[in-house]
Write a protein that holds these residues in place. Structure first.
Motif, PDB file in Angstrom:
ATOM      1  N   VAL A   1       5.057 -24.296 -18.149  1.00 32.82           N
ATOM      2  CA  VAL A   1       4.212 -25.225 -17.418  1.00 32.82           C
ATOM      3  C   VAL A   1       4.932 -26.569 -17.424  1.00 32.82           C
ATOM      4  N   GLY A   2       5.205 -27.087 -16.249  1.00 31.46           N
ATOM      5  CA  GLY A   2       5.892 -28.368 -16.195  1.00 31.46           C
ATOM      6  C   GLY A   2       7.387 -28.200 -15.999  1.00 31.46           C
ATOM      7  N   GLY A   3       8.042 -27.456 -16.868  1.00 31.09           N
ATOM      8  CA  GLY A   3       9.479 -27.232 -16.733  1.00 31.09           C
ATOM      9  C   GLY A   3       9.747 -26.088 -15.782  1.00 31.09           C
ATOM     10  N   SER A   4      11.005 -25.763 -15.589  1.00 32.62           N
ATOM     11  CA  SER A   4      11.325 -24.710 -14.626  1.00 32.62           C
ATOM     12  C   SER A   4      11.208 -23.338 -15.280  1.00 32.62           C
ATOM     13  N   GLY A   5      11.476 -23.248 -16.594  1.00 31.35           N
ATOM     14  CA  GLY A   5      11.436 -21.948 -17.254  1.00 31.35           C
ATOM     15  C   GLY A   5      12.643 -21.087 -16.937  1.00 31.35           C
ATOM     16  N   CYS A   6      13.572 -21.646 -16.141  1.00 28.11           N
ATOM     17  CA  CYS A   6      14.722 -20.860 -15.667  1.00 28.11           C
ATOM     18  C   CYS A   6      15.882 -20.833 -16.652  1.00 28.11           C
ATOM     19  N   VAL A   7      16.691 -19.787 -16.524  1.00 26.02           N
ATOM     20  CA  VAL A   7      17.994 -19.746 -17.183  1.00 26.02           C
ATOM     21  C   VAL A   7      19.013 -19.432 -16.080  1.00 26.02           C
ATOM     22  N   THR A   8      20.256 -19.840 -16.288  1.00 28.72           N
ATOM     23  CA  THR A   8      21.274 -19.564 -15.272  1.00 28.72           C
ATOM     24  C   THR A   8      21.995 -18.266 -15.614  1.00 28.72           C
ATOM     25  N   ALA A   9      22.405 -17.531 -14.581  1.00 30.42           N
ATOM     26  CA  ALA A   9      23.004 -16.206 -14.774  1.00 30.42           C
ATOM     27  C   ALA A   9      24.335 -16.286 -15.520  1.00 30.42           C
ATOM     28  N   ASP A  10      25.025 -17.423 -15.419  1.00 28.71           N
ATOM     29  CA  ASP A  10      26.350 -17.533 -16.058  1.00 28.71           C
ATOM     30  C   ASP A  10      26.275 -17.426 -17.589  1.00 28.71           C
ATOM     31  N   LEU A  11      25.083 -17.701 -18.173  1.00 28.35           N
ATOM     32  CA  LEU A  11      24.930 -17.570 -19.627  1.00 28.35           C
ATOM     33  C   LEU A  11      25.264 -16.155 -20.104  1.00 28.35           C
ATOM     34  N   PHE A  12      25.028 -15.177 -19.226  1.00 26.39           N
ATOM     35  CA  PHE A  12      25.159 -13.780 -19.638  1.00 26.39           C
ATOM     36  C   PHE A  12      26.588 -13.235 -19.475  1.00 26.39           C
ATOM     37  N   ALA A  13      27.548 -14.147 -19.191  1.00 28.04           N
ATOM     38  CA  ALA A  13      28.935 -13.738 -18.959  1.00 28.04           C
ATOM     39  C   ALA A  13      29.534 -12.874 -20.073  1.00 28.04           C
ATOM     40  N   PRO A  14      29.163 -13.095 -21.365  1.00 28.71           N
ATOM     41  CA  PRO A  14      29.780 -12.259 -22.409  1.00 28.71           C
ATOM     42  C   PRO A  14      29.376 -10.785 -22.348  1.00 28.71           C
ATOM     43  N   PHE A  15      28.407 -10.428 -21.510  1.00 28.48           N
ATOM     44  CA  PHE A  15      27.893  -9.063 -21.530  1.00 28.48           C
ATOM     45  C   PHE A  15      28.350  -8.255 -20.310  1.00 28.48           C
ATOM     46  N   SER A  16      28.610  -6.990 -20.568  1.00 32.03           N
ATOM     47  CA  SER A  16      29.030  -6.098 -19.488  1.00 32.03           C
ATOM     48  C   SER A  16      27.887  -5.904 -18.505  1.00 32.03           C
ATOM     49  N   TYR A  17      26.666  -5.878 -19.049  1.00 30.68           N
ATOM     50  CA  TYR A  17      25.478  -5.690 -18.203  1.00 30.68           C
ATOM     51  C   TYR A  17      24.328  -6.407 -18.883  1.00 30.68           C
ATOM     52  N   THR A  18      23.482  -7.057 -18.085  1.00 33.72           N
ATOM     53  CA  THR A  18      22.285  -7.690 -18.625  1.00 33.72           C
ATOM     54  C   THR A  18      21.067  -7.043 -17.971  1.00 33.72           C
ATOM     55  N   ALA A  19      20.280  -6.372 -18.789  1.00 32.59           N
ATOM     56  CA  ALA A  19      19.115  -5.624 -18.314  1.00 32.59           C
ATOM     57  C   ALA A  19      17.888  -6.496 -18.461  1.00 32.59           C
ATOM     58  N   LEU A  20      17.433  -7.044 -17.327  1.00 30.87           N
ATOM     59  CA  LEU A  20      16.345  -8.009 -17.411  1.00 30.87           C
ATOM     60  C   LEU A  20      14.988  -7.437 -17.011  1.00 30.87           C
ATOM     61  N   GLY A  21      13.986  -8.084 -17.538  1.00 30.83           N
ATOM     62  CA  GLY A  21      12.613  -7.906 -17.097  1.00 30.83           C
ATOM     63  C   GLY A  21      12.060  -9.271 -16.777  1.00 30.83           C
ATOM     64  N   HIS A  22      10.979  -9.328 -16.069  1.00 28.20           N
ATOM     65  CA  HIS A  22      10.147 -10.480 -15.737  1.00 28.20           C
ATOM     66  C   HIS A  22       9.865 -10.537 -14.244  1.00 28.20           C
ATOM     67  N   LEU A  23      10.945 -10.622 -13.408  1.00 32.53           N
ATOM     68  CA  LEU A  23      10.699 -10.638 -11.962  1.00 32.53           C
ATOM     69  C   LEU A  23      10.450  -9.195 -11.509  1.00 32.53           C
ATOM     70  N   HIS A  24       9.549  -9.043 -10.532  1.00 32.10           N
ATOM     71  CA  HIS A  24       9.044  -7.702 -10.232  1.00 32.10           C
ATOM     72  C   HIS A  24       9.784  -6.965  -9.123  1.00 32.10           C
ATOM     73  N   SER A  25      10.745  -7.642  -8.493  1.00 27.57           N
ATOM     74  CA  SER A  25      11.526  -6.956  -7.468  1.00 27.57           C
ATOM     75  C   SER A  25      12.883  -6.552  -8.031  1.00 27.57           C
ATOM     76  N   PRO A  26      13.318  -5.301  -7.766  1.00 25.50           N
ATOM     77  CA  PRO A  26      14.651  -4.887  -8.239  1.00 25.50           C
ATOM     78  C   PRO A  26      15.741  -5.721  -7.564  1.00 25.50           C
ATOM     79  N   ASP A  27      15.428  -6.338  -6.411  1.00 22.81           N
ATOM     80  CA  ASP A  27      16.423  -7.150  -5.707  1.00 22.81           C
ATOM     81  C   ASP A  27      16.200  -8.637  -5.961  1.00 22.81           C
TER      82      ASP A  27
END
Lengths: 381, 381
Positions: free
Chosen positions: A189-215
């Protein structure tokens, strides 16, 4: 190494007052069947297993049964985290016992630094956490946002990560630029709550949940699985699926999407009442689908919802195009009240809005005469 | 074969607005220590592990940690059932996984017909159930009371029971004649909710939960373990314990009680305010105990709770003997209002109630004069 990435089951979800539990049960049966056929080395569930911290007991039973089939009957290792809709403590009760059969359910942010090893892949399980929780855990007062928190957590993982092995992060977060829908709860609330995708660079794959569209985002290695079902009409046009990932020893991977579809779809329909009530129209579609119907008819209609539900029992929401015109009228009326206009000007505006026809000079002159005589009679002029 | 019988932990319990979680944690540590020393073949927990269907997350964590220590660290088999305060579904989530390490947690009445075998003893685990649930399960419309339900359940067990082996029933019920306290929730609104002890005749031992006193009933083979802690002042004089049962192959057994006591006791204290505030009186006792204090003082006292809490911070309830007199006064006053009495009669009654002294003839005559002159001044006489 093959694993299936899914997320956002939201068991116990209510959509427009209707419990989705039966639909969820059906789709989870399809999922169990898929696991039987694909025989993956692991299943990844990236948070929001339940829709709320205290889910209805039906949902508790459904999750118990489903996970038991997957983990014990089908002997499939499971890695799972709690999401922002889950209660980490409640969900992870008993998780110490589950590990015996390679079911790793993590609600504890501290445990995210110790990866779970399955068939050559290291899974880092990062449950959803508030920035304040991470700030306290790491004793780092500079952590204020979700971005700060995720950056610090991954920074700590990098101290011990082996970059020569395939590493997978399982997380529940809102990646910047991701496409949202109406059924996700805002993370901040108030902030964006976002993270940038570049944080996950050390990983071969990042399996996320939260947004409801696969795209929800376009990225080579950072992906959302999408929710189990459509949970709002804003998702009506989405295709729900789970992702099957086949990962090589160097961390490269191939990906396939497998659709999941309940018997009852969630759809938006637009048309005239008469047309929708025509049996030949109704025959062409699953009349049990969950529908949002927008009626194009002008003028008043007698009990349209009652009539529609006789043919389509699962109409969840009824809109009328005409109502939008009504809204415009209301706004215009408000504007009129705020100005000081002559009676003739007011009538002209009213006429235009009601009829959407032109207020010609003839009409104007006729109306001016009427107004004049009325005002005279009333002694106002 | 040795097992420890405990029940009614009520984790997450609030007593007079105070969470008992810290006290529960401490007593459970004593319990874990006892298990370490006694090395029993099994632990029996006869229901009401939690105080409510959705307990606070602290309580969830405490139960998880405690059971893990007992079952995994100390490798002790556990048999447990849900009680009337637990949510059977929520509590037994994941229980299928626990069985691998001999932790049998049953919230399902149907599973009560399949005993759990541990070291030569058959444990029949009967979770708390409403008569209606049992009626539906057994398809027997004649089941209306808890007595009917328990009788039918045990009747069905008897079809397959081996009377030559020691059989133990673990249940959560209110046995007729049992001594109640203020912290148990009534099982049946309208009906008695009782079952008779003779129903349990087929069992060598019946390990019960529900009533909070270990001495709630006098019976050779049907017993309550009592609650983990005192949960109401009506239990202030009880001694809380767990029972250690050593059972022979023929079902006969020896029993020992082992006391559990938290650092802070729950006690009732009666006395005069001055006396209780005397440091030498306070020194003789644990000033951190949970107290119900009854003050014997007459007349008004300024902030007695504030003063008492400076010495005894955990006073949970303050009563005054005088208040009972107040109540009598109120009733008397009501009676007066309903009669028609002279001013002097009314004053006499008032004087007696306020002072508890005699209203002598001298006083009467003096008061009569005053009343007379006041009435005259007011023009009423």
């Amino acid at each position: 190494m093959k694993f299936i990435h899914t997320a956002d089951w939201h068991l116990g979800k209510l959509v427009h007052g209707v419990y989705m539990t039966d639909d969820q049960r059906e789709v989870l049966q399809q999922f169990v069947k898929l696991v039987e056929e694909e025989k993956p080395d692991a299943i990844v569930i990236a948070g929001d297993l339940y829709d709320r911290s205290v889910p209805p007991t039906d949902a508790v039973r459904l999750l118990d049964e489903t996970l038991f089939k997957l983990n014990i009957d089908l002997k499939t290792p499971i890695v799972a985290i709690s999401g922002n809709h889950d209660s980490a403590e409640r969900l992870s009760f008993g998780s110490s016992w589950y590990q015996h059969s390679q079911f790793y359910l993590n609600g504890n942010i501290e445990a995210s630094f110790r990866p779970v090893h399955i068939n050559g892949v290291n899974f880092y399980l990062v449950p959803y956490a508030e920035p304040g929780t991470v700030r306290q855990l790491l004793g780092d007062d500079s952590i204020h946002s979700h971005q700060d928190a995720m950056k610090s957590l991954i920074g700590k993982m990098e101290e011990t990560i082996n970059p020569n092995e395939p590493n997978v992060l399982v997380g529940h977060a809102f990646v910047l630029g991701g496409q949202t829908s109406d059924s996700e709860r805002t993370l901040s609330v108030g902030g964006s709550g976002c993270v940038t995708a570049d944080l996950f660079a050390p990983f071969s794959y990042t399996a996320l949940g939260h947004l409801h569209s696969p795209d929800a985002i376009k990225h080579d290695t950072v992906r959302y699985a999408g929710s189990l079902l459509k949970y709002s009409f804003s998702e009506a046009k989405q295709k729900k699926s789970v992702s099957i990932i086949e990962m090589n020893d160097n961390g490269s991977f191939d990906i396939r999407e497998h659709s999941l579809a309940p018997k009852q779809d969630m759809r938006e329909v637009e048309g005239y009442l008469e047309e929708l009530l025509d049996p030949s129209f109704a025959e062409g579609q699953n009349h049990l689908d969950y529908l949002k119907i927008t009626l194009l008819d002008d003028g008043s209609l007698i009990d349209p919802m009652g009539k529609l539900r006789q043919l389509y029992p699962n109409v969840l929401h009824l809109d009328r195009k005409i109502e939008q015109t009504d809204l415009k009228r209301k706004i215009a009326f408000q504007a009129v009240k705020e100005e000081k206009k002559s009676e003739l000007d007011l009538f002209e505006q009213f006429y235009k809005e009601m009829t959407e026809a032109e207020f010609t000079e003839d009409k104007k002159s006729a109306m001016a005469d009427i107004i004049q005589s009325v005002l005279k009679e009333e002694g106002l002029k």
